[in-house]
Design an enzyme around this catalytic site. Structure first.
Site, mmCIF file in Angstrom:
data_model
loop_
_atom_site.group_PDB
_atom_site.id
_atom_site.type_symbol
_atom_site.label_atom_id
_atom_site.label_comp_id
_atom_site.label_asym_id
_atom_site.label_seq_id
_atom_site.Cartn_x
_atom_site.Cartn_y
_atom_site.Cartn_z
ATOM 1 N N SER A 1 0.832 -1.193 0.000
ATOM 2 C CA SER A 1 0.000 0.000 0.000
ATOM 3 C C SER A 1 0.874 1.253 0.000
ATOM 4 O O SER A 1 1.692 1.445 0.894
ATOM 5 C CB SER A 1 -0.889 -0.011 1.251
ATOM 6 O OG SER A 1 -1.406 1.261 1.516
ATOM 7 N N TYR B 1 7.304 -9.543 11.605
ATOM 8 C CA TYR B 1 8.718 -9.174 11.699
ATOM 9 C C TYR B 1 9.017 -7.997 10.772
ATOM 10 O O TYR B 1 9.681 -7.033 11.164
ATOM 11 C CB TYR B 1 9.588 -10.383 11.324
ATOM 12 C CG TYR B 1 11.069 -10.098 11.308
ATOM 13 C CD1 TYR B 1 11.799 -10.059 12.494
ATOM 14 C CD2 TYR B 1 11.738 -9.877 10.112
ATOM 15 C CE1 TYR B 1 13.159 -9.800 12.477
ATOM 16 C CE2 TYR B 1 13.096 -9.619 10.088
ATOM 17 C CZ TYR B 1 13.799 -9.584 11.281
ATOM 18 O OH TYR B 1 15.147 -9.324 11.260
ATOM 19 N N VAL C 1 24.247 -12.150 7.471
ATOM 20 C CA VAL C 1 25.387 -12.708 8.195
ATOM 21 C C VAL C 1 25.194 -14.200 8.455
ATOM 22 O O VAL C 1 24.093 -14.650 8.785
ATOM 23 C CB VAL C 1 25.580 -11.960 9.538
ATOM 24 C CG1 VAL C 1 26.735 -12.538 10.327
ATOM 25 C CG2 VAL C 1 25.808 -10.476 9.271
ATOM 26 N N LYS C 2 26.269 -14.947 8.336
ATOM 27 C CA LYS C 2 26.257 -16.371 8.704
ATOM 28 C C LYS C 2 26.147 -16.447 10.223
ATOM 29 O O LYS C 2 27.104 -16.171 10.941
ATOM 30 C CB LYS C 2 27.554 -17.047 8.248
ATOM 31 C CG LYS C 2 27.729 -17.104 6.758
ATOM 32 C CD LYS C 2 29.088 -17.654 6.383
ATOM 33 C CE LYS C 2 29.297 -17.504 4.890
ATOM 34 N NZ LYS C 2 30.653 -17.818 4.481
ATOM 35 N N ASP D 1 23.374 -18.100 13.685
ATOM 36 C CA ASP D 1 22.299 -19.024 14.041
ATOM 37 C C ASP D 1 20.973 -18.547 13.459
ATOM 38 O O ASP D 1 20.157 -19.346 13.026
ATOM 39 C CB ASP D 1 22.185 -19.155 15.558
ATOM 40 C CG ASP D 1 23.376 -19.881 16.171
ATOM 41 O OD1 ASP D 1 24.136 -20.529 15.428
ATOM 42 O OD2 ASP D 1 23.534 -19.796 17.408
#
Length: 158
Positions: free
Chosen positions: A35, A82, A113-114, A116
């Protein structure tokens, strides 16, 4: 496949270049509102207030609960909350920068970024990802405020 095998498969089959990661960020962050009205609301730093930002977030939650996010132009697909929360945080950064002009209040992306969080599928090492926050933290006292930084420097919010 068990969980470890699936993660390994994803790592091996989901590799992307820095440019692909950058395009993904542009698409999922910058292009996440369907929108124009919502884009303008979040981007109108001269008129956006904390109260209005909270109203927008409440509106998102109401639309989410009523299954109306797509109909009202909110981000769809995975992680819509999120995406809205990140956009709101970036908008809030600009509100605070305007409210406290003597301070340097900015926001940034470290890049993909690498870690977790990315299941170690990012394209940047943690050290490379840390370079942008460090650069922004070390800005001079007269540096920009209310800005968004990507790895190339000050970037557009939209």
């Amino acid at each position: 496949m068990d969980v470890d095998q699936r993660v390994q498969w994803m790592k091996e089959n989901s590799k992307e270049t820095y440019e692909e990661a950058k395009e993904c960020m542009r698409t999922n962050y910058y292009g996440n509102f369907n929108s124009e009205e919502l884009k303008n609301e979040f981007n109108d730093v001269d008129n956006l207030t904390e109260k209005r930002l909270e109203e927008l977030l409440d509106s998102f939650l109401e639309d989410f609960k009523a299954n109306l996010i797509e109909a009202h132009g909110w981000p769809t697909g995975g992680s819509s909350a999120y995406k809205v929360a990140k956009a709101a945080l970036n908008a809030y950064t600009r509100i605070l920068a305007k409210k406290y002009p003597r301070m340097r209040i900015n926001c940034l992306t470290p890049g993909y970024v690498k870690s977790d969080m990315s299941m170690h599928m990012g394209v940047l090492t943690p050290e490379e990802g840390a370079s942008n926050p460090v650069k922004v933290a070390l800005l001079p006292d007269d540096g920009p405020t209310g800005a968004y930084f990507d790895r190339d420097g000050v970037a557009s919010f939209v």
